[in-house]
Design an enzyme around this catalytic site. Structure first.
Site, PDB file in Angstrom:
ATOM      1  N   ARG A 145       0.913  -1.140   0.000  1.00  0.00           N
ATOM      2  CA  ARG A 145       0.000   0.000   0.000  1.00  0.00           C
ATOM      3  C   ARG A 145       0.945   1.179   0.000  1.00  0.00           C
ATOM      4  NH1 ARG A 145      -2.023   4.294  -0.254  1.00  0.00           N
ATOM      5  NH2 ARG A 145      -3.993   5.014   0.663  1.00  0.00           N
TER       6      ARG A 145
ATOM      7  N   HIS B  18       2.029   6.990   1.909  1.00  0.00           N
ATOM      8  CA  HIS B  18       0.932   7.968   1.886  1.00  0.00           C
ATOM      9  C   HIS B  18       0.691   8.547   3.268  1.00  0.00           C
ATOM     10  CE1 HIS B  18      -1.158   4.464   3.463  1.00  0.00           C
ATOM     11  NE2 HIS B  18      -2.132   5.268   3.867  1.00  0.00           N
TER      12      HIS B  18
ATOM     13  N   HIS C 137      -2.765  10.947   5.480  1.00  0.00           N
ATOM     14  CA  HIS C 137      -4.160  11.391   5.345  1.00  0.00           C
ATOM     15  C   HIS C 137      -4.631  12.167   6.570  1.00  0.00           C
ATOM     16  CE1 HIS C 137      -4.489   7.555   7.479  1.00  0.00           C
ATOM     17  NE2 HIS C 137      -4.065   6.925   6.394  1.00  0.00           N
TER      18      HIS C 137
ATOM     19  N   GLU D 172      -5.518   6.399  11.806  1.00  0.00           N
ATOM     20  CA  GLU D 172      -5.718   5.055  11.235  1.00  0.00           C
ATOM     21  C   GLU D 172      -5.450   3.986  12.292  1.00  0.00           C
ATOM     22  OE1 GLU D 172      -3.865   4.307   7.431  1.00  0.00           O
ATOM     23  OE2 GLU D 172      -3.129   2.356   8.079  1.00  0.00           O
TER      24      GLU D 172
ATOM     25  N   HIS E 175       3.146   6.924   6.154  1.00  0.00           N
ATOM     26  CA  HIS E 175       3.338   5.507   6.487  1.00  0.00           C
ATOM     27  C   HIS E 175       3.250   4.619   5.261  1.00  0.00           C
ATOM     28  CE1 HIS E 175      -0.900   6.645   7.126  1.00  0.00           C
ATOM     29  NE2 HIS E 175      -1.208   5.465   6.618  1.00  0.00           N
TER      30      HIS E 175
HETATM   31 MN    MN Z   1      -3.156   4.971   5.702  1.00  0.00          MN
END
Ligand code: MN
Ligand code: MN
Length: 416
Positions: A123, A126, A128, A132, A171
């Site tokens: 993944r 990124h 945000h 999370e 992360h």
């Molecule tokens: Mn994330």
């Protein structure tokens, strides 16, 4: 004879004996619980009959929605959704799907994502706007997160472990082992979407190349190699060992002091009774988890998560294994019962009363999640037993001997 016909013929027998009158639907439901759902409705002129279309597979999974308990009343908004109904975005290295406020409009506090990464797949790097929280459902992954002070956290997470990444911290997640991993992500914004995160690939694709050359101290030829499109979920080689990865970024001198992973399933139960176990992880035992609290609940067959509510938050649930049903109680006398299976999401509005009963013959396992620093719940039993018995008698018509049978202490999970 098919199941349906078998039940229908038994129902006819009941009708002949005038056993199934218009008022006996609940009784018949009890008598045939576990049998085909819609066959319960085959009685002629039965007020609950459904001679038209029905989605038989869906109704079989939701007998309490199809034939609500007589105690259900009114509408309280959706309390059920399933990841298996959500659009699955399939990429080369895995897939993702999400249940957000779009699917469960009353869930303004939390949103969830279920993601799969094959071995080696990333993944993408990124960050945000939301915090999370994540729980590993299968396999293992390597995670990295950078602190504002320049220290970095690198760790491996296995089935039953969780991680917590505060909003804004960059992360990565990479699938490990033979078959990568699958995990649940929970974000502290109801409208959060996995498709709406800051990706390193998109940043470099949308920055003038001469600025990138100046920033990175790279030649134009080197800048030309940078990605032009998002990577998001993509395959890559498996990483080196954890020890080697930690050493390659600078070792102890750049290692984060804060712990961002936690072994939830492996921890000793917070509460263990004859009916099951509860493991609570929040900011008290996992300081990184500042805004999301979680309970991992196991309810044995015949057991029940007792009647309770949470004074400080709404509840977002993910069902991991087994079968259960929940009734949510709201003012004014409204109640809704739904059935839950693995991969379903449940929702309880803030402070609404509820219980979760194991309706299967295997352990029921689920996560209950809250947007709060500390897990809190109030047990109806505990409340009743902290009141003078005369007060309870005046409200519930129970005599002192009956009141003493009610468990005085909060059990979390009960069995009978
Ligand atoms: Mn994330
Ligand atoms: Mn609860």
């Amino acid at each position: 004879m098919s199941d349906i016909k078998k039940v229908a013929s038994v129902m006819d027998e009941f009708s002949r004996r005038s056993f199934l009158g218009a008022g006996s639907v609940a009784l018949a439901t009890a008598a045939f619980s576990g049998l085909t759902v819609h066959a319960q409705q085959q009685g002629k002129n039965d007020p609950a009959s459904n001679p038209g279309q029905e989605n038989d597979l869906l109704l079989r999974e939701n007998p309490n929605s199809n034939m609500p308990p007589a105690t259900d009343k009114g509408a309280i908004g959706p309390i059920w959704y399933s990841f298996d109904l959500a659009h699955k975005r399939i990429e080369k290295g895995g897939w993702t799907h999400e249940v957000t406020q779009r699917e469960l409009p009353p869930s303004t506090d939390l949103a969830g994502v279920n993601m799969r990464l094959t071995a080696g797949s990333f993944r993408e790097l990124h960050w945000h706007t939301a915090d999370e929280w994540a729980f590993m459902l299968y396999g293992s992954a390597r995670v990295t997160v950078l602190n504002p002070d320049g220290t970095v956290f690198i760790d491996d997470v296995n089935k039953g472990d969780l991680w917590y990444f505060p909003a804004g911290l960059p992360h990565s997640i990479q699938g490990l082992g033979q078959d990568g991993c699958e995990f649940l992500l929970v974000f502290d914004e109801g409208h959060f979407s996995e498709d709406n995160t800051f990706l390193v690939s998109e940043w470099v694709a949308h920055t003038p190349p001469e600025v990138l050359a100046k920033n990175f101290n790279l030649s134009p030829e080197e800048v030309a190699k940078l990605p032009k499109d998002e990577l998001y979920i993509f395959p890559a080689d498996l990483p080196k060992s954890l020890v080697e990865d930690r050493a390659s970024v600078g070792g102890k001198s750049v290692e984060a002091q804060q712990q961002y992973t936690f072994k939830m399933e492996a921890m000793a139960p917070t509460k263990k009774t004859a009916g099951g176990e509860v493991r609570v992880v929040d900011s008290r035992n996992f300081p990184a988890s500042k805004n999301i609290a979680a309970g991992l609940v196991m309810v044995k067959p015949g057991g029940m998560r007792e009647l309770h509510w949470h004074p400080n938050a709404s509840e977002w649930q993910f069902y991991i294994a087994g079968k259960g049903r929940m009734t949510v109680f709201m003012p004014t006398g409204r109640a809704r019962t739904m059935d839950f299976n693995a991969n379903d999401v449940g929702f309880v509005p803030a402070v609404a009363g509820h219980y979760i009963e194991n309706t299967g013959d295997t352990d029921l396992v689920f996560l209950e999640m809250f947007k709060t620093q500390e897990f809190q719940d109030i047990s109806l039993n505990n409340w009743i037993r902290r009141l003078p018995p005369e007060m309870v008698t005046a409200h519930l018509n129970l005599d002192a001997a009956s009141i003493r049978k009610i468990p005085a202490e909060k059990q979390e999970v009960l069995i009978r």
